[in-house]
Design a protein around this motif. Structure first.
Motif, PDB file in Angstrom:
ATOM      1  N   TRP A  48      10.943  -6.698   8.599  1.00 45.06           N
ATOM      2  CA  TRP A  48      10.213  -6.348   7.401  1.00 45.06           C
ATOM      3  C   TRP A  48      10.559  -7.285   6.259  1.00 45.06           C
ATOM      4  N   PRO A  50       9.114  -8.082   2.022  1.00 43.20           N
ATOM      5  CA  PRO A  50       8.243  -7.536   0.981  1.00 43.20           C
ATOM      6  C   PRO A  50       7.072  -8.468   0.692  1.00 43.20           C
ATOM      7  N   CYS A  55       3.999  -3.825   1.116  1.00 45.93           N
ATOM      8  CA  CYS A  55       4.414  -2.915   0.043  1.00 45.93           C
ATOM      9  C   CYS A  55       3.316  -1.945  -0.370  1.00 45.93           C
ATOM     10  N   GLY A  63       8.349   4.375   3.950  1.00 47.70           N
ATOM     11  CA  GLY A  63       9.305   3.305   3.703  1.00 47.70           C
ATOM     12  C   GLY A  63      10.664   3.850   3.316  1.00 47.70           C
ATOM     13  N   GLN A  67      13.450  -0.315   0.865  1.00 50.13           N
ATOM     14  CA  GLN A  67      12.177  -1.024   0.877  1.00 50.13           C
ATOM     15  C   GLN A  67      11.350  -0.699  -0.364  1.00 50.13           C
TER      16      GLN A  67
END
Length: 81
Positions: A48, A50, A55, A63, A67
Motif C-alpha cells: 500500500w 498513499p 486514499c 483502512g 493509512q
C-alpha cells in the motif's frame, strides 16, 4: 572396432553437450512477474502507498489508522483548509 566405439562415444558426448547448451539458453528467457497492487507515476508497488485512488474513502473501506493519518497528511483529507 575401437575406432567405432570411440566415434560413438564422441558423438554421444557432443549430442549431450548440445542439449545442455540449448536448455540453458531457454532458461534465460523466463520472465519474472511482479505483483502490482498500486501504481504511482508509472511505478509498480506490491504494498500500500498513499495515492489519490488508494486514499479515496479509505476510512469507509477499512483502512488502518496509520493509512488514514498518512492520507490526511498528504492530501489534506478532513482538514479545514
Amino acid at each position: 572396432m575401437n575406432k567405432k566405439i570411440l566415434s560413438a562415444c564422441i558423438v554421444a558426448l557432443l549430442t549431450l553437450g548440445t542439449c545442455s547448451i540449448t536448455q540453458t539458453s531457454y532458461a534465460g528467457e523466463s520472465t519474472i512477474r511482479t505483483r502490482c497492487d498500486f501504481y504511482d507515476h508509472g511505478q509498480c508497488y506490491d504494498h500500500w502507498i498513499p495515492t489519490r485512488d488508494s486514499c479515496y474513502r479509505i476510512s469507509d473501506r477499512g483502512g488502518t489508522p496509520w493509512q488514514i493519518a498518512v492520507c490526511a497528511a498528504k492530501f489534506g483529507i478532513g482538514s479545514r483548509g
